[in-house]
Design a protein around this motif. Sequence first.
Motif: not given
Length: 296
Positions: A171-187, A256-261
């Motif tokens: 789902e997140f390969a190639g990304r440089s960061s992720v926001s918490l809002a994007e993870l609202a539907d994840h466990v 993958v391990a990403l920093p929070f945006a």
Amino acid sequence: MEVFHLRYFAAVAENLSFSRAARELHMAVSPLSRRVRDLERELDVRLFERDSHNVALTPAGSALLPLAREALARFDEIPRRLRQELGAQPAVVHIGIAPALNERLRNLLKEFEAAQRFEVRRWPGGSLDLAGQVRRQELELALVHLPVHVADVQVREVMREPVGAVLPAAEFAGRSSVSLAELADHVFVRPGSGMNPTYFEQLEVRMAAAGVHRWTTLNSLDYSGTAEFVASGGAFAVTILGSGESLSGPRRDDVVALPFADFEPALSTGLIYRCDRAARGGDLHELLTEAITALG
């Protein structure tokens, strides 16, 4: 009066609870209470004011506590002093190690071991458990994730490391960061609570505010199964970024391990030790001096 009378008294005085002291001493409350009353009869003073809800030191108890600590400290030093007098093997130092310790800190321990002036024995465990063992003098030192707040234990922060998200690579390969809002539907996945840094409780508050409300705690008390769960999709965990070891287990291609945006969490590691033991000098003081200099 025996040494164990003073040890039992000190445990109750430091906990201000017979039940907590009994758990710490691995004994039942009833014999602990009897031993304390035996000590009170021998000294002909009342050491505690106690009722069904509270325990407090009397003036006599407050006066006895530093004397008991000093006597116990001298007693506990006998094995080391004897080895020193006989020119025996290096002193044994028990050091607690929290999970996912930074590689730099692990290398420092190897340097102590290689110096052969101390026989270092590592003791793994969760940060809060290790802090309790330092307080009870079962460990001389520990490297733990902060915060920890334990009576009589000194904390010296030695490192801060950024924390990010462990995510499924599909789902997140190639990304440089992720926001918490994007993870609202994840466990949100975490290992057993005994191994979680207390700091993660603060992260969970931030996650909940951002809409992350689905959680699961793995039965295992280690991190080995976390990445496996995340890799299957629809889930995430947190980890230290750039550390020699991950909080989600070995590095894998399917996560993958990403920093929070949207925020920059960081996990602190601290060196902890009992204040009174460090002040007494000897091997522990020497070890602490070297450790603080190396980590500073």
